[in-house]
Design an enzyme around this catalytic site. Structure first.
Site, PDB file in Angstrom:
ATOM      1  N   TYR A   1      45.663  38.061  32.618  1.00  0.00           N
ATOM      2  CA  TYR A   1      44.381  37.651  33.193  1.00  0.00           C
ATOM      3  C   TYR A   1      43.729  36.599  32.309  1.00  0.00           C
ATOM      4  O   TYR A   1      43.672  36.751  31.083  1.00  0.00           O
ATOM      5  CB  TYR A   1      43.445  38.859  33.309  1.00  0.00           C
ATOM      6  CG  TYR A   1      42.071  38.490  33.828  1.00  0.00           C
ATOM      7  CD1 TYR A   1      41.792  38.523  35.181  1.00  0.00           C
ATOM      8  CD2 TYR A   1      41.058  38.085  32.952  1.00  0.00           C
ATOM      9  CE1 TYR A   1      40.536  38.168  35.668  1.00  0.00           C
ATOM     10  CE2 TYR A   1      39.806  37.722  33.436  1.00  0.00           C
ATOM     11  CZ  TYR A   1      39.551  37.768  34.792  1.00  0.00           C
ATOM     12  OH  TYR A   1      38.321  37.416  35.260  1.00  0.00           O
TER      13      TYR A   1
ATOM     14  N   GLU B   1      38.975  31.429  37.615  1.00  0.00           N
ATOM     15  CA  GLU B   1      39.675  32.695  37.380  1.00  0.00           C
ATOM     16  C   GLU B   1      41.135  32.554  37.765  1.00  0.00           C
ATOM     17  O   GLU B   1      41.448  32.151  38.889  1.00  0.00           O
ATOM     18  CB  GLU B   1      39.022  33.824  38.175  1.00  0.00           C
ATOM     19  CG  GLU B   1      39.601  35.181  37.814  1.00  0.00           C
ATOM     20  CD  GLU B   1      38.932  36.313  38.581  1.00  0.00           C
ATOM     21  OE1 GLU B   1      38.972  36.304  39.822  1.00  0.00           O
ATOM     22  OE2 GLU B   1      38.368  37.206  37.920  1.00  0.00           O
TER      23      GLU B   1
END
Ligand code: ADP
Ligand code: MG
Length: 401
Positions: A119, A207
């Site tokens: 992530y 993101e």
């Protein structure tokens, strides 16, 4: 402003950020054509909507057996089949709400052999007034849950805007992500390129979930969620071109035409207020009196009669609105202008919801006079709590009747 994954990936390519090859498709034929241009033997058909959680999402039209909005195809025939199923269907994910989103665009991408899913994101950290990178080894999962239950698995690094990005910052992230050897080098370059992109394009959010390590040991950005600061869009026509109105709330699109700050909410009291702070206070006090606001709406300082009229129409067009509260403190905005706008809108549209108006400030007497002579049924209010008490009581009374 949000953009689609395929558009985010075009930006990745412009900045030398590694991402699989792929093409957007609006029809089944285009999806097949896109797949033919890719090497295979694995293709990914990805629904393009402005919401995450597509992989785990479900289509309203299909049984539970049919998987979500990200599907791996092992042949071009399968690409065609998935494209046919997805286009025009309604995808419901954890982020779309129950009504879901209609899929109008697809992205056909080369399938990657994934070793690990990581992530990585970047945001503007208001506390430090810097761009901050957030990294975790727990990619592909619900990152909010990771942050809550195992905060030690998340690393945050903020970049000093004056000094700029330093490779040691990228190395810190690389080590936190468990990378080694050449991957560290790739990560140092990746963070630098992403930082440049973030700043140059005036992003407010980026993101990448997941950022993957492939079986051959390389870093690859498999997803891309990007949000841009709307106050800076005037200097990015290339980003504005990517806007997809189909993905936005129609009443918010209408409001943006008039330069109104409008956000649709789920409650039943429509609000028209001037000034963001007063709008927030008005929403708070509606809640305090036991009901929920239907919207945030700031008509701004120099609103014209037409702008007020447009704002009032937008509120009235929301079927959830059971009552309207107008709360104006006339400073730069004059009370008579507000009153004229409300009366003009009311003449064109039937209002059968109770209307409470609190006016104070510049030209207040003239404003009240215009409203009083309009023939509209208006309940005047003296202050914030008086206004909230009157509108909630009126709506409850109407509901009981
Ligand atoms: P969303 O976050 O909306 O569910 P993603 O793009 O993150 O959509 O895709 C969901 C999952 O699908 C990823 O976590 C990854 O496991 C897999 N996936 C996505 N793109 C590819 C690809 N190009 N090759 C292989 N797997 C992929
Ligand atoms: Mg994702």
């Amino acid at each position: 402003m949000n953009i689609h994954e395929y558009q985010a990936k075009e930006l990745y390519r412009q900045y030398g950020v590694p991402t699989p090859q792929g093409f957007a498709a609006f029809t089944v034929d285009e999806a097949v054509e896109a797949a033919r241009k890719l090497p295979g033997p694995l293709w990914v058909v990805k629904a393009q909507i402005h919401a995450g959680g597509r992989g785990k999402g479900k289509f309203k039209e299909f049984s539970a057996g049919e998987k979500g909005g990200v599907r791996l195809a092992r042949s071009i025939d399968e690409v065609a089949l998935f494209a046919k199923q997805m286009l025009g269907a309604t995808l419901v994910t954890a982020q779309t709400g129950g009504e879901g989103r209609k899929v109008r665009r697809l992205y056909i991408e080369n399938g990657s052999a994934i070793d690990r899913e990581l992530y990585l994101s970047a945001i503007i950290d208001r506390g430090s007034s810097r761009v901050a990178f957030i990294a975790s080894t727990e990619g592909g999962m619900d990152i909010e849950e990771v942050a809550h239950k195992t905060p030690e698995k998340i690393l945050t690094i903020s970049i000093d805007p004056a000094a700029g990005y330093f490779p040691f910052e990228g190395r810190k992230i690389a080590f936190a992500l468990g990378l080694a050897g050449d991957q560290v080098k790739q990560c140092v370059k990746l963070i630098g390129d992403l930082y440049r992109m973030f700043v140059e394009k005036d992003m407010s959010l980026l993101e990448i979930n997941p950022l993957v390590v492939t079986k051959s040991g390389d870093l690859l950005c498999l997803d891309g969620k990007m949000n841009f600061d709307s106050n800076a869009l005037f200097r990015h026509p290339e980003i504005l071109k990517m806007r997809d109105i189909d993905e936005e709330d129609p009443s918010e699109v209408e409001a943006s035409k008039y330069d109104l700050s409008y956000v649709k909410l789920d409650g039943s009291i429509g609000c028209m207020v001037n000034g963001a702070g007063l709008a927030m206070a008005t929403m708070d006090i509606i809640k305090l009196y036991g009901m929920e606001p239907a919207n945030f709406l700031d008509v701004g300082g120099g609103a014209t009669k037409d702008k007020v009229k447009a704002a009032f129409k937008i509120i009235l067009s929301d079927p959830n609105v059971k009552g309207i509260l107008i709360n104006i403190f006339g400073g730069i905005m004059r009370c008579d202008v507000i009153a004229e706008g409300v009366v003009a809108a009311a003449r064109e549209m039937a209002i059968n919801a109770p209307l409470v108006v609190r006016l104070e400030g510049t030209n207040v007497e003239l404003g009240k006079q215009i409203l009083a002579q309009s023939g509209l049924t208006i309940t005047p209010a003296d202050n914030l709590s008086d206004a909230a008490a009157k509108i909630t009581a009126a709506v409850k009374m109407k509901e009981a009747a």
